[in-house]
Design a protein around this motif. Sequence first.
Motif, mmCIF file in Angstrom:
data_model
loop_
_atom_site.group_PDB
_atom_site.id
_atom_site.type_symbol
_atom_site.label_atom_id
_atom_site.label_comp_id
_atom_site.label_asym_id
_atom_site.label_seq_id
_atom_site.Cartn_x
_atom_site.Cartn_y
_atom_site.Cartn_z
ATOM 1 N N THR B 5 31.533 -11.234 49.608
ATOM 2 C CA THR B 5 32.315 -10.201 50.293
ATOM 3 C C THR B 5 33.664 -10.770 50.709
ATOM 4 O O THR B 5 33.727 -11.841 51.302
ATOM 5 N N CYS B 6 34.702 -10.032 50.405
ATOM 6 C CA CYS B 6 36.049 -10.485 50.771
ATOM 7 C C CYS B 6 36.369 -10.049 52.199
ATOM 8 O O CYS B 6 36.176 -8.891 52.569
ATOM 9 N N THR B 7 36.856 -10.991 52.985
ATOM 10 C CA THR B 7 37.161 -10.683 54.384
ATOM 11 C C THR B 7 38.669 -10.692 54.633
ATOM 12 O O THR B 7 39.157 -11.360 55.515
ATOM 13 N N PHE B 8 39.384 -9.961 53.772
ATOM 14 C CA PHE B 8 40.811 -9.814 54.052
ATOM 15 C C PHE B 8 41.109 -8.394 54.551
ATOM 16 O O PHE B 8 41.371 -8.193 55.718
ATOM 17 N N CYS B 9 41.027 -7.413 53.670
ATOM 18 C CA CYS B 9 41.436 -6.070 54.111
ATOM 19 C C CYS B 9 40.246 -5.163 54.387
ATOM 20 O O CYS B 9 39.101 -5.495 54.105
ATOM 21 N N GLY B 10 40.547 -4.001 54.923
ATOM 22 C CA GLY B 10 39.530 -3.045 55.340
ATOM 23 C C GLY B 10 38.682 -2.463 54.220
ATOM 24 O O GLY B 10 37.728 -1.725 54.489
ATOM 25 N N ALA B 11 38.999 -2.771 52.965
ATOM 26 C CA ALA B 11 38.166 -2.283 51.860
ATOM 27 C C ALA B 11 36.894 -3.130 51.740
ATOM 28 O O ALA B 11 35.914 -2.707 51.112
ATOM 29 N N VAL B 12 36.888 -4.317 52.328
ATOM 30 C CA VAL B 12 35.729 -5.232 52.367
ATOM 31 C C VAL B 12 34.930 -5.213 51.055
ATOM 32 O O VAL B 12 33.727 -4.926 51.048
ATOM 33 N N CYS B 13 35.585 -5.544 49.952
ATOM 34 C CA CYS B 13 34.924 -5.543 48.636
ATOM 35 C C CYS B 13 33.743 -6.512 48.660
ATOM 36 O O CYS B 13 33.886 -7.652 49.100
ATOM 37 N N ASP B 14 32.582 -6.048 48.171
ATOM 38 C CA ASP B 14 31.387 -6.888 48.240
ATOM 39 C C ASP B 14 30.813 -7.146 46.846
ATOM 40 O O ASP B 14 29.617 -7.343 46.672
ATOM 41 N N ASP B 15 31.683 -7.135 45.842
ATOM 42 C CA ASP B 15 31.209 -7.280 44.462
ATOM 43 C C ASP B 15 31.938 -8.433 43.760
ATOM 44 O O ASP B 15 32.219 -8.365 42.574
ATOM 45 N N LEU B 16 32.249 -9.490 44.515
ATOM 46 C CA LEU B 16 33.138 -10.513 43.962
ATOM 47 C C LEU B 16 32.399 -11.810 43.647
ATOM 48 O O LEU B 16 31.312 -12.063 44.165
ATOM 49 N N TYR B 17 33.031 -12.626 42.806
ATOM 50 C CA TYR B 17 32.452 -13.931 42.487
ATOM 51 C C TYR B 17 33.319 -15.014 43.100
ATOM 52 O O TYR B 17 34.542 -14.993 42.995
ATOM 53 N N ASP B 27 37.685 -11.553 39.955
ATOM 54 C CA ASP B 27 37.772 -10.134 40.313
ATOM 55 C C ASP B 27 38.455 -9.818 41.645
ATOM 56 O O ASP B 27 38.578 -8.663 42.011
ATOM 57 N N PHE B 28 38.879 -10.832 42.397
ATOM 58 C CA PHE B 28 39.590 -10.562 43.645
ATOM 59 C C PHE B 28 40.976 -9.988 43.317
ATOM 60 O O PHE B 28 41.514 -10.233 42.241
ATOM 61 N N CYS B 29 41.569 -9.278 44.268
ATOM 62 C CA CYS B 29 42.970 -8.881 44.138
ATOM 63 C C CYS B 29 43.835 -10.048 44.637
ATOM 64 O O CYS B 29 43.297 -11.010 45.198
ATOM 65 N N PRO B 30 45.147 -10.002 44.472
ATOM 66 C CA PRO B 30 45.976 -11.131 44.923
ATOM 67 C C PRO B 30 45.808 -11.462 46.413
ATOM 68 O O PRO B 30 45.828 -12.625 46.795
ATOM 69 N N LEU B 31 45.611 -10.445 47.245
ATOM 70 C CA LEU B 31 45.446 -10.709 48.682
ATOM 71 C C LEU B 31 44.134 -11.445 48.950
ATOM 72 O O LEU B 31 44.083 -12.405 49.713
ATOM 73 N N GLY B 32 43.067 -10.984 48.285
ATOM 74 C CA GLY B 32 41.764 -11.622 48.457
ATOM 75 C C GLY B 32 41.767 -13.035 47.892
ATOM 76 O O GLY B 32 41.181 -13.957 48.467
ATOM 77 N N GLU B 33 42.428 -13.193 46.748
ATOM 78 C CA GLU B 33 42.536 -14.522 46.139
ATOM 79 C C GLU B 33 43.207 -15.504 47.096
ATOM 80 O O GLU B 33 42.769 -16.639 47.258
ATOM 81 N N ALA B 143 48.615 -3.022 50.013
ATOM 82 C CA ALA B 143 47.866 -3.332 51.233
ATOM 83 C C ALA B 143 46.352 -3.375 51.016
ATOM 84 O O ALA B 143 45.645 -4.104 51.704
ATOM 85 N N HIS B 144 45.845 -2.582 50.073
ATOM 86 C CA HIS B 144 44.404 -2.544 49.778
ATOM 87 C C HIS B 144 44.260 -2.466 48.253
ATOM 88 O O HIS B 144 43.758 -1.461 47.722
ATOM 89 N N PRO B 145 44.679 -3.517 47.546
ATOM 90 C CA PRO B 145 44.884 -3.389 46.098
ATOM 91 C C PRO B 145 43.678 -2.914 45.271
ATOM 92 O O PRO B 145 43.864 -2.267 44.247
ATOM 93 N N ARG B 146 42.435 -3.198 45.718
ATOM 94 C CA ARG B 146 41.305 -2.762 44.891
ATOM 95 C C ARG B 146 40.788 -1.387 45.310
ATOM 96 O O ARG B 146 39.885 -0.843 44.658
ATOM 97 N N HIS B 147 41.338 -0.831 46.360
ATOM 98 C CA HIS B 147 40.881 0.488 46.809
ATOM 99 C C HIS B 147 41.055 1.538 45.699
ATOM 100 O O HIS B 147 40.108 2.274 45.380
HETATM 101 S S1 SF4 Z 1 41.039 -5.023 48.156
HETATM 102 FE FE1 SF4 Z 1 41.534 -7.192 47.845
HETATM 103 S S2 SF4 Z 1 41.941 -7.962 49.915
HETATM 104 FE FE2 SF4 Z 1 40.903 -6.012 50.155
HETATM 105 S S3 SF4 Z 1 38.727 -6.584 50.386
HETATM 106 FE FE3 SF4 Z 1 39.093 -6.129 48.191
HETATM 107 S S4 SF4 Z 1 39.567 -8.124 47.249
HETATM 108 FE FE4 SF4 Z 1 39.791 -8.363 49.478
#
Ligand code: SF4
Lengths: 124, 419
Positions: B5-17, B27-33, B143-147
């Motif tokens: 789970t990515c702990t950067f933005c409010g989308a809290v993506c939980d499908d990442l490696y 699979d992260f976005c630049p912010l999550g990376e 701001a929420h690139p994977r949203h």
């Molecule tokens: S959109 Fe990007 S920054 Fe936001 S939770 Fe997903 S991977 Fe992380």
Amino acid sequence: MNVIIITGRTTEQGTLVEDKLTHDYFKSVNYCELNKEDFARMGLKEGDRVRVKTDYGEVVLFARKNVIDETHIPEGMIFIPMGPYANQVINPGTDGTGTPQYKGVKGIIEKTDENVIGIPEILR
Amino acid sequence: MENVTCTFCGAVCDDLYFDGDEFRTKDFCPLGEAKFSRKKRIEYPTIDGKKVSYEEAVERAAEILHNSKRPLLFGWSSTVNEAIRLGVILAEKVRGIYDQCASVCHAPSVLAMIEEGIASGSLGQIKNRTDLAIFWGCNPVEAHPRHPTRYSVMARGLLTKGRADRKVVVVDVRKTVSALMASHFIQVKPGTDYLVFSAMRALMEGYEDAVPEEVGGVRKEKLIEFVEMIKSAKYITILFGLGIAHTRGHDRNVENVIKLVQLINRYTRCILQPMRGHFNVVGAGEVAAWECGFEWAVDFSRGYPRFAPSEFTGVEALLRKDCDAALIVASDPAAHFPRAAVEQLKRIPVIQIDPFPNMTTLLSKVVIPCAISGIEAEGTAYRMDGVPIRVKKVVESEYWSDEEILEKMLEKVLKLRED
Ligand code: SF4
């Protein structure tokens, strides 16, 4: 020139937000973006600086044209990435909501030869 | 590890490696990376810049909080619920102010929701049902690139099968990169969102005559077209950002869009989703609400919680010099508060708990480094739609977690009170 100031997130600022005390972070927040015509009208070149003044403070920033070509800032508006530079000039008043007015603040910009200060100086 | 789970933005993506040994991401976005990359850390706890042990730093912090009249306990949006809970209790015990990052973010939206209620849904519903997505005053691409890909624009849902099934409108004062993914871009003049919502409400109800030829820089015909588009959609989601909440009018702007949504629901189905910023800014509000009844701007100086955003947000308390010490957790107000509020922060003793050095570190008396929530410490976070998500520990660390630090600080404060 009279302007409306908008602040907000950018990808660059977002990727550096946990790297705050680095030169890259300063660079990601110490500029303002202007409409192309306004940029030309003020006789600005890349690397030039502008002073942004509002009722609440002033700050010297690098001036940039619309960073991405297809995007567009209307004439009379400037965009400053959210952060310590923008916060020198935004309206701290909250109108009873507890939240300052970070967007839509009236200001004046003018070309200047002064330098853009670093983050430690901002805190001084 | 899969399903990180990515702990950067409010989308809290939980499908990442994420490979914690090599710090490799997929699979992260630049912010999550950037979040999941190696960065400079606060190396050890300090008091007045001098290296001390965790125990000494926590003890000093507890003394400062205990001895101050009304400390401000601010931040919380980038840590987990378990730590936030302790923060609220600590605020009560030291008779301080609990405030969180929403107060420089979506708090005006929450105020409006308290007044008006909100028609809401989950991000899953947005993905599965939305055939008209309206992004108003927000810039998800930055701001929420994977949203957009996971939920709101390109996502392949159950009933809405992908981008082709979805109309996308971006309303903003400037043409952002997010406008490039839209089928329609509507440019409004700064500070006129309220007027545009009012005009749309009038048009929804058939009062065309009441609407002037141009509202907020938008031609009437364009607004009529927009309202028709809304009426003929099956499931509309209005995703809105600080473009509405941070301009003049603040909560009143949001109230007006809530009223518009209520009206739209007489014709079709429409929900509203604020694009919340930090990964657990919703938790910073929800946890406080279940602990003391209020989400932010809570003052405990009388021994019971009082909620007043006009007095007790971090910015207001600092502007009026109403706090004499501050504990800053998982946030950087020195970088994100207006200049006048930072001036006051410089005058009072500040305790910071954060994994990374930032501008607040530069003016802090006591600095306590911590494990990074969602990378080195586990816990629970609320996604922007209020869905709780478990965040994992994927890297071993010597740093204490926020939870451990706050637990010890609370113990010390209680001990000082007894003495
Ligand atoms: S959109 Fe990007 S920054 Fe936001 S939770 Fe997903 S991977 Fe992380």
